[in-house]
Enzyme design. Sequence first.
Site, short mmCIF file in Angstrom:
data_model
loop_
_atom_site.label_atom_id
_atom_site.label_comp_id
_atom_site.label_asym_id
_atom_site.label_seq_id
_atom_site.Cartn_x
_atom_site.Cartn_y
_atom_site.Cartn_z
N GLY A 422 0.84 -1.18 0.00
CA GLY A 422 0.00 0.00 0.00
C GLY A 422 0.87 1.23 0.00
CB THR A 426 5.86 -4.07 2.13
OG1 THR A 426 6.21 -3.21 1.04
CG2 THR A 426 5.64 -5.47 1.60
CE LYS A 441 1.78 -0.96 10.73
NZ LYS A 441 0.62 -0.22 11.23
CG ASP A 538 -8.33 4.75 8.56
OD1 ASP A 538 -9.21 5.14 7.77
OD2 ASP A 538 -7.21 4.34 8.19
#
Length: 743
Positions: A422, A426, A441, A538
């Site tokens: 994204g 990665t 992550k 979010d």
Amino acid sequence: MIIFISIFVLTSLISSTLVFSSLNNFPIARPGCKSTCGEVQIPFPFGIKRKCYRTKQFLVTCNNTDFTPPKLFWGNVEITDISLDGQITVVRSIAKNCYDKQQNRSSDNNPILELPSNFRVSNTANKFTIVGCDSYGYVSGRRRIGRNFTTGCTAMCSSRNDLQERECAGAGCCQTTFPEDVWWVRIDVRSYSNYTKVSDFSNCSYGFIVKDKAFTFSKDNLTNLSNVTKLPAVLNWDIGKGTCEVAKSNLKAYACKSAESECYEPVSGSGYRCRCRNGYEGNPYLTSGCIDIDECTLKISNCTKNAKCENTIGSYTCSCPKGHKGDGKEGDGCVKKQSLMIAYVLIGIIALLLCIILLYLELKRRSQRKTKHKFFLQNGGSILQEKLATGEVSPQMVTIFTSTELQKATNNFHNSMIIGRGGFGTVYKGVLADRRTVAIKRSIRVDPTQIEQFINEVVILSQINHRNVVILLGCCLETDVPLLVYEFISNGALSSHLHDEAKARVLDWNMRLKIATETADVLSYLHSSASTPIIHRDVKPDNILLDHTFTAKVSDFGASRLVPVDLAQLSTMVQGTFGYLDPEYMQTHQLTEKSDVYSFGVVLLELVTGRKALSFDRPVEEKSLSSYFLYVLKQDLLVKIIDEKIVGSGNMEQIYSVCKLAKECLNVKGEDRPNMKEVAMELQGLILGGKHSWERNNADNIEEMEYLLPNNHDGMGGVSSSVGYDSISRDHIGLPINGGGGR
């Protein structure tokens, strides 16, 4: 049967021979005490009569009346060998379970073994064994650490042809291990079908704990074990309780009496044992029990062939013949004098090269350590340490991984281990040293302004305890970018299932309603049940992961905020993802839990319609899902956008109820929206078939909502391409405000 008995007798003879040879010419028992019973040695601390044993636990009896040769017993248990290495071999009963042709059952089940303190069943020298063709068995009991245990295995076959000689892997015979520190044991053997399917060649089951390699399976064991009543098993023993250090503090009770003995602690157990030091042999529990051995006479020295071996007290020396130099031992041994200079030069060169290599490696290690420390501070290590010191983060909840651990787990972050990309970076799949599969992550760049957000995610996740939240296992701060380590969620993000034609067909309405309910339950927990209320900020399908059972797991708390108990709202810079952002929050910059409610309303629309929150591939009026939803709702055309893949008999009422709930969540004013607890209760009621648990009578604000929603603004970013573990995505925003900070 003959083969089995032969192996048992041979094992016993070999064991006895080893005891005799190793203890020959050395004191075994206390003076005036009997040292043998038949062919079995009785070394102190064991003994037959008073003052011949250390404590009553080591009291044994020699039965020379009923047996020829005499047999040694420990209570009612027969002993065939005693080792000063902390083991005794005993003979134990076999558990049996049989049925005759008339289905009459006969059994000798539940042979129980109960041991006193300092004794336990050896888990390394024994195997639990089941023999039969329609059989299963359990061995259960208790451990010294205060826990119970149960284990077992199954032996099956349909014909004698299924069996393999000397094989015990499930066909007619199975073996398994059991835990350490076991002091009480019970055995049960049973049959699945009372042997009706194999009665022509097997009508019994047998279960027993047996010394490893003392039993070799044979086809004949299906019948001849009925004539065998006992088999050898190994028990471990310790001389006393506590560690060596504790034992030495009380010299009167200290068991290692020989001056040449030493104390050691076995791998398992809670006591200690004694042994003779190197170069000595005998019984360390007797005052003069350890005697010097002659390594030269016994030919157990490592002197070379041309060196002379000379025995010394507790050791030996090797001397080279004339014209030679060296220690006379294996390796260089004895070398001729004329070759010594060359050897010294070679040794010097090798030593120099070795020093250079070691110096290089040390300098490299220091450089790497310095770099790792630099990254540690750069990635917020000092902030995290401060939070750990103040108790804001629990050390038990967050593991600090080293970069080496995560490199090994991901094959040095190889491309084949990538499970998602994204704008944030990665996500890698990794396997830790303890075989746990994790998701790691890794950000694509170092942004100093995001370091505090990274540490914030660690703080928040360490305080969340909910089965529908992705578990944060720890982090690593030694690399150029900070890394977060999560539990691995195998089925990916909800977005990948909703917006993939093939996957979306599998995601029926019941599954979507279940996912919505679980997600709402998490947000309700964050808002009202967590120790400190948390606003996610979010909420979107990219941040809702699905495991192998399609259970929802909410992730990505990088943008989340802890809400002080005395504040109803926070003034912050605007953060989130376009398409899901609360319009009131965008205007006022005042963050409340109702911002999550709005975002969740958009998620409900995606579940019902299968459409993305923002799609620039559709006509202008359909670009924003929330705006288009309000439009078709106003035009009474709701059926136009419902995903046809979820429409089925009897579920339209539920779908319309969820749409109504989504409309309530999308109210422009936060005060007009339900809270997440009400939303969760409503969804749970739909699953249970109940009616609405609440009803809202506010006037429609559709026109106002359409005006405020960002439905016609180009440059608003795209749909997130994250996989649910990211906190910095390309469609996130962050708008600074006056007087509002990140915290």
